[in-house]
Design a protein around this motif. Sequence first.
Motif, mmCIF file in Angstrom:
data_model
loop_
_atom_site.group_PDB
_atom_site.id
_atom_site.type_symbol
_atom_site.label_atom_id
_atom_site.label_comp_id
_atom_site.label_asym_id
_atom_site.label_seq_id
_atom_site.Cartn_x
_atom_site.Cartn_y
_atom_site.Cartn_z
ATOM 1 N N SER A 47 0.834 -1.207 0.000
ATOM 2 C CA SER A 47 0.000 0.000 0.000
ATOM 3 C C SER A 47 0.865 1.252 0.000
ATOM 4 O O SER A 47 0.555 2.236 -0.707
ATOM 5 C CB SER A 47 -0.933 0.000 1.213
ATOM 6 O OG SER A 47 -0.187 -0.095 2.422
ATOM 7 N N ARG A 48 1.952 1.248 0.760
ATOM 8 C CA ARG A 48 2.839 2.409 0.803
ATOM 9 C C ARG A 48 3.647 2.515 -0.485
ATOM 10 O O ARG A 48 3.868 3.609 -1.015
ATOM 11 C CB ARG A 48 3.793 2.317 2.006
ATOM 12 C CG ARG A 48 3.086 2.236 3.349
ATOM 13 C CD ARG A 48 2.258 3.488 3.640
ATOM 14 N NE ARG A 48 3.078 4.664 3.795
ATOM 15 C CZ ARG A 48 3.543 5.123 4.964
ATOM 16 N NH1 ARG A 48 3.290 4.441 6.064
ATOM 17 N NH2 ARG A 48 4.247 6.220 5.034
ATOM 18 N N ILE A 49 4.124 1.382 -1.001
ATOM 19 C CA ILE A 49 4.876 1.390 -2.252
ATOM 20 C C ILE A 49 3.991 1.905 -3.386
ATOM 21 O O ILE A 49 4.394 2.765 -4.182
ATOM 22 C CB ILE A 49 5.394 -0.023 -2.586
ATOM 23 C CG1 ILE A 49 6.406 -0.495 -1.546
ATOM 24 C CG2 ILE A 49 5.993 -0.057 -3.993
ATOM 25 C CD1 ILE A 49 7.727 0.202 -1.583
ATOM 26 N N GLY A 50 2.765 1.362 -3.472
ATOM 27 C CA GLY A 50 1.855 1.771 -4.541
ATOM 28 C C GLY A 50 1.500 3.244 -4.467
ATOM 29 O O GLY A 50 1.401 3.921 -5.498
ATOM 30 N N ALA A 51 1.325 3.748 -3.246
ATOM 31 C CA ALA A 51 0.965 5.161 -3.096
ATOM 32 C C ALA A 51 2.056 6.065 -3.649
ATOM 33 O O ALA A 51 1.776 7.092 -4.277
ATOM 34 C CB ALA A 51 0.701 5.466 -1.620
ATOM 35 N N VAL A 52 3.317 5.712 -3.427
ATOM 36 C CA VAL A 52 4.425 6.530 -3.914
ATOM 37 C C VAL A 52 4.594 6.384 -5.424
ATOM 38 O O VAL A 52 4.850 7.359 -6.138
ATOM 39 C CB VAL A 52 5.735 6.151 -3.189
ATOM 40 C CG1 VAL A 52 6.924 6.863 -3.822
ATOM 41 C CG2 VAL A 52 5.639 6.492 -1.708
ATOM 42 N N LEU A 53 4.419 5.169 -5.929
ATOM 43 C CA LEU A 53 4.636 4.926 -7.359
ATOM 44 C C LEU A 53 3.427 5.263 -8.220
ATOM 45 O O LEU A 53 3.517 5.244 -9.452
ATOM 46 C CB LEU A 53 5.023 3.463 -7.583
ATOM 47 C CG LEU A 53 6.312 2.986 -6.920
ATOM 48 C CD1 LEU A 53 6.594 1.536 -7.298
ATOM 49 C CD2 LEU A 53 7.491 3.873 -7.315
ATOM 50 N N GLY A 54 2.296 5.532 -7.587
ATOM 51 C CA GLY A 54 1.109 5.880 -8.358
ATOM 52 C C GLY A 54 0.408 4.688 -8.962
ATOM 53 O O GLY A 54 -0.161 4.791 -10.066
ATOM 54 N N CYS A 55 0.420 3.567 -8.260
ATOM 55 C CA CYS A 55 -0.300 2.390 -8.735
ATOM 56 C C CYS A 55 -0.972 1.723 -7.543
ATOM 57 O O CYS A 55 -0.627 2.002 -6.394
ATOM 58 C CB CYS A 55 0.633 1.415 -9.448
ATOM 59 S SG CYS A 55 1.913 0.681 -8.389
#
Length: 349
Positions: A47-55
């Motif tokens: 969830s944190r990775i996706g939020a930063v990468l925009g996915c």
Amino acid sequence: MNAVSSAQGPFPSAGVIQDTSAGHDGLSTDDLRLIHALQVVPRAPWSRIGAVLGCDPVTAARRWARLRDGGYAWVTAYRFSRRTVLALVELSCEPGRTLEVAAELAGDAEAITIDVTAGGRDLVITVAVEGDDRLGEYLLDRLGGVRGVMSSRTHVCTTIASDARSWRLRTLSDEELAALEAVPRSHGRQRAGLSGAEFDGVLSALAADGRIRAADLAERAGIGVDRARAALNTVLAADGVVVRTEVARRYSERPVYAWFFLRAPARSTDRVLRRLGTLRDVRLLATSIGTCNIVLAMWLPGLDDVARVEAVIEQSDAEVAIVDRSLVLRTTKHLGRRLTPDGRSVGGG
């Protein structure tokens, strides 16, 4: 081994080493962005990775599964205790037997990385053992009896100024990096009392899959999920345990791997380390006891950059001399993991 902190940023004369931002050899820019993010926070929630990468998190997890299962990137773990001794061993082999020697040594836990090289040696073996006595045993009793080895030269590392834990792809913006750096790195409050064998078992599981979940560890070890979570927290918080994201070199932005063997007067060593430590492509920079007192490994964009780095080294300090250098043709084992001829991890993880 002593640790020396080094400043990050471009070396004054290193601007000739160009950045590249496009995907390489089958890895898209999105793939490289995901790997870069996991270099910063290897165990961050999707969830944190996706939020930063925009996915969305599911997309990030699926993309990582594809990269991991294909051996293009992986998260691993290891421990360097205060007793760990690191040495670089150069081996010259009988003609035609280099890969045979490399294959035999790949089964040794002590030989954590094996590079097949061109230059004044055939192999560069990174050896890690617990204690000076164990190093002597491995070098004399084991390596001394390997068929096909003609000669060896050992560099015992004394100070690690920089290593690949700080090496990064260059695909994320400063804002994205700052957002990732803000992700909490706590390993939870719950801890478990672990025996030495239990600790090693959890560390082994993390070495195979640095993002292993408590539920998966519980199933693997035959224990409850709460116990597995506490065990993970304990090992991850232990002194010297490192969790690290790796990428297959050929598919990174830096496919050329070179070793440089340097000599500098003792009075100049700290100054040279500080200056060379500002190079952004460093995979290892260390002082050593041996024929050379500084060893440097770098991943570079192209073959022409090897000569450019040599010029940077020579310009960095009048008292440093390049004694020798080697180009890595193939890495057959990296941080304990077998690699395919094109550098991908064998067996996932």
